[in-house]
Motif scaffolding. Structure first.
Motif, PDB file in Angstrom:
ATOM      1  N   GLN A 170       0.814  -1.213   0.000  1.00  0.00           N
ATOM      2  CA  GLN A 170       0.000   0.000   0.000  1.00  0.00           C
ATOM      3  C   GLN A 170       0.851   1.268   0.000  1.00  0.00           C
ATOM      4  O   GLN A 170       0.369   2.345  -0.337  1.00  0.00           O
ATOM      5  CB  GLN A 170      -0.937   0.001   1.217  1.00  0.00           C
ATOM      6  CG  GLN A 170      -1.983  -1.110   1.189  1.00  0.00           C
ATOM      7  CD  GLN A 170      -2.871  -1.038  -0.048  1.00  0.00           C
ATOM      8  OE1 GLN A 170      -3.316   0.042  -0.430  1.00  0.00           O
ATOM      9  NE2 GLN A 170      -3.105  -2.177  -0.690  1.00  0.00           N
ATOM     10  N   GLU A 202       0.982   2.988  -3.393  1.00  0.00           N
ATOM     11  CA  GLU A 202      -0.293   3.342  -4.011  1.00  0.00           C
ATOM     12  C   GLU A 202      -0.199   4.687  -4.747  1.00  0.00           C
ATOM     13  O   GLU A 202       0.215   5.699  -4.175  1.00  0.00           O
ATOM     14  CB  GLU A 202      -1.391   3.412  -2.947  1.00  0.00           C
ATOM     15  CG  GLU A 202      -2.775   3.733  -3.485  1.00  0.00           C
ATOM     16  CD  GLU A 202      -3.359   2.625  -4.354  1.00  0.00           C
ATOM     17  OE1 GLU A 202      -4.269   2.922  -5.140  1.00  0.00           O
ATOM     18  OE2 GLU A 202      -2.896   1.463  -4.250  1.00  0.00           O
ATOM     19  N   GLN A 251       0.850   2.293  -9.939  1.00  0.00           N
ATOM     20  CA  GLN A 251       0.173   1.266  -9.156  1.00  0.00           C
ATOM     21  C   GLN A 251      -1.116   1.824  -8.546  1.00  0.00           C
ATOM     22  O   GLN A 251      -1.102   2.858  -7.887  1.00  0.00           O
ATOM     23  CB  GLN A 251       1.089   0.760  -8.033  1.00  0.00           C
ATOM     24  CG  GLN A 251       0.434  -0.298  -7.157  1.00  0.00           C
ATOM     25  CD  GLN A 251       1.313  -0.745  -6.005  1.00  0.00           C
ATOM     26  OE1 GLN A 251       2.513  -0.889  -6.156  1.00  0.00           O
ATOM     27  NE2 GLN A 251       0.709  -0.945  -4.840  1.00  0.00           N
ATOM     28  N   ARG A 252      -2.226   1.115  -8.799  1.00  0.00           N
ATOM     29  CA  ARG A 252      -3.496   1.443  -8.165  1.00  0.00           C
ATOM     30  C   ARG A 252      -4.093   0.132  -7.663  1.00  0.00           C
ATOM     31  O   ARG A 252      -4.648  -0.641  -8.445  1.00  0.00           O
ATOM     32  CB  ARG A 252      -4.458   2.124  -9.136  1.00  0.00           C
ATOM     33  CG  ARG A 252      -5.748   2.633  -8.448  1.00  0.00           C
ATOM     34  CD  ARG A 252      -6.677   3.299  -9.450  1.00  0.00           C
ATOM     35  NE  ARG A 252      -7.226   2.325 -10.388  1.00  0.00           N
ATOM     36  CZ  ARG A 252      -7.917   2.648 -11.481  1.00  0.00           C
ATOM     37  NH1 ARG A 252      -8.111   3.921 -11.782  1.00  0.00           N
ATOM     38  NH2 ARG A 252      -8.383   1.716 -12.289  1.00  0.00           N
ATOM     39  N   GLY A 253      -3.938  -0.105  -6.366  1.00  0.00           N
ATOM     40  CA  GLY A 253      -4.298  -1.404  -5.824  1.00  0.00           C
ATOM     41  C   GLY A 253      -3.400  -2.458  -6.432  1.00  0.00           C
ATOM     42  O   GLY A 253      -2.175  -2.330  -6.405  1.00  0.00           O
ATOM     43  N   ASP A 254      -4.013  -3.502  -7.024  1.00  0.00           N
ATOM     44  CA  ASP A 254      -3.203  -4.515  -7.716  1.00  0.00           C
ATOM     45  C   ASP A 254      -3.187  -4.275  -9.228  1.00  0.00           C
ATOM     46  O   ASP A 254      -2.773  -5.136 -10.001  1.00  0.00           O
ATOM     47  CB  ASP A 254      -3.727  -5.912  -7.397  1.00  0.00           C
ATOM     48  CG  ASP A 254      -5.143  -6.140  -7.936  1.00  0.00           C
ATOM     49  OD1 ASP A 254      -5.783  -5.147  -8.338  1.00  0.00           O
ATOM     50  OD2 ASP A 254      -5.594  -7.300  -7.949  1.00  0.00           O
ATOM     51  N   GLN A 255      -3.642  -3.084  -9.667  1.00  0.00           N
ATOM     52  CA  GLN A 255      -3.680  -2.735 -11.091  1.00  0.00           C
ATOM     53  C   GLN A 255      -2.458  -1.905 -11.478  1.00  0.00           C
ATOM     54  O   GLN A 255      -1.983  -1.085 -10.690  1.00  0.00           O
ATOM     55  CB  GLN A 255      -4.940  -1.913 -11.405  1.00  0.00           C
ATOM     56  CG  GLN A 255      -6.241  -2.531 -10.917  1.00  0.00           C
ATOM     57  CD  GLN A 255      -6.788  -3.551 -11.895  1.00  0.00           C
ATOM     58  OE1 GLN A 255      -6.689  -3.355 -13.112  1.00  0.00           O
ATOM     59  NE2 GLN A 255      -7.352  -4.625 -11.386  1.00  0.00           N
TER      60      GLN A 255
END
Length: 399
Positions: A81, A84, A266-270
């Motif tokens: 995190q 993020e 990175q956005r979360g797991d994307q």
């Protein structure tokens, strides 16, 4: 007026067309239309050259920004995190949730993309033309030849000069398509559509381990043939081959899964596009495992190549525009062969010189507009030799 003469083979024929030589006013009218097109092309070249300098600088700034902010991930198997919203760098093997299938041919593969390529055996027309003057007329001799070839697009035989004996089907019974895996990952991270689009290094899939899928389909080498005799195909016969990109699982015949290097936000797991302050978007993917420095070096090299390619395209566009605008001088003297040839050489040299000078001037104005500090620094440096030279001149003795 049209005359036909056959060469003896039904695959080749010659057609001669003739028309009266256009008068001076007609040629002048055609040249005037060309001048207008030349003016549009000429103006377009300025836009292309000027905006290219801004694009090149914006991309370079974005890459420098990205290099200063990017964070290499310690592990691709856990999502932290702390990163993020930040620009991250990772490398690893591609994985997909399930194999891609083509049930029509009993084929499946664990890969990011699977492409079915369908070709049809068709007639293809070739033409060679020569023009010459005879008895005050302009004659055009065109030789049409026909050959049968495998083509992945339908060749419209209605446009042939002679369709009889060279007719192609209007559509293919089997269509080409590309299947793309809906979920592509590197470790725990899911790739955006833009990153998946960059996985395009297609390799032909060997069909040697597969059986013939239907009674009317025969496998020959790496092709499935819809043909009674693949060795002597007829017009309308089909052959199907398969290509894959981004192997995403260990395969007993193809080897280990492909590895890629990714730089994205990175956005979360994307992993999604990163928008830089310069207004560009960073979402980079390369095959293999590369360091951060290697990735950005490749991107800078690509930017440089694109910049020079667009500069060359801008120069060529300007050269063509000037040539079209000055064509009227050639038309005015085209009934004097010697003068006409000299004027033609002179106009080409003029277009070359003017296009080169104006292209360099436009690029330099682009530098002044987009890189004023660099332009000012270069200007100051140009003054240094003069200042040094003046300082070495001894002052006049007082009288």
């Amino acid at each position: 007026l049209q005359q036909f003469s056959d060469t003896g083979s039904r695959k080749e024929h010659v057609k001669i067309t003739s028309e009266s030589k256009p008068g001076f006013l007609e040629r002048l009218s055609e040249t005037s239309g060309g001048m207008l097109m030349g003016l549009v092309t000429f103006l377009l070249s300025f836009y292309l050259l000027f905006t290219n300098e801004g694009r090149a600088l914006r991309t370079a700034k974005s890459l420098d920004e990205g290099l200063s902010l990017v964070i290499p991930l310690d592990s691709i198997h856990s999502v932290s995190q702390q990163n993020e919203g930040r620009l991250v760098h990772l490398a690893g093997a591609l994985t997909t949730s399930k194999p891609l299938f083509d049930p029509s041919y009993g084929l499946s593969i664990q890969a990011v993309k699977l492409k079915r390529n369908v070709e049809m055996y068709q007639w293809v027309e070739y033409e060679e033309s020569t023009e010459y003057e005879e008895n005050g007329e302009i004659k055009k001799e065109t030789k049409y030849s026909y050959n049968t070839e495998w083509k992945s697009e339908v060749v419209n035989s209605r446009n042939f000069d002679r369709e009889i004996g060279h007719k192609n089907p209007s559509a293919m019974a089997v269509e080409s398509f590309t299947a793309v895996s809906p979920n592509v990952q590197v470790g725990s991270f899911v790739l955006s559509k833009g990153l998946v689009d960059k996985i395009d290094d297609f390799k032909q899939l060997s069909l040697s381990n597969l059986e013939d899928p239907h009674a009317d389909v025969t496998r020959g080498g790496d092709y499935f043939y819809h043909s009674e005799n693949p060795r002597r195909p007829e017009v309308g016969d089909l052959r199907v081959s398969f290509f894959y990109a981004g192997l995403s699982g260990d395969d007993p015949y193809l080897g280990s899964a492909d590895k890629v290097t990714v730089i994205a936000r990175q956005r979360g797991d994307q992993l999604i596009p990163y928008h830089t302050k310069s207004g560009d978007v960073l979402q980079i993917l390369y095959p293999g495992e590369l360091s951060v420095e290697e990735v950005f070096q490749k991107e800078h090299e690509s930017n440089t190549m694109k910049t020079w390619a667009l500069r060359a395209a801008g120069w060529l566009t300007m050269f063509v525009g000037i040539s079209l605008m000055t064509r009227i001088f050639y038309t005015l003297v085209d009934w004097f062969p010697v003068v006409r040839d000299l004027v033609n050489i002179g106009l080409k040299a003029f277009a070359f010189c003017v296009a080169s000078s104006l292209s360099l001037l436009t690029i330099s104005i682009g530098w002044l507009f987009y890189r004023p500090l660099w332009a000012l620094l270069i200007g100051l440096l140009s003054v240094v030799p003069i200042v040094v030279a003046k300082s070495r001149v001894p002052p006049k003795k007082q009288q």
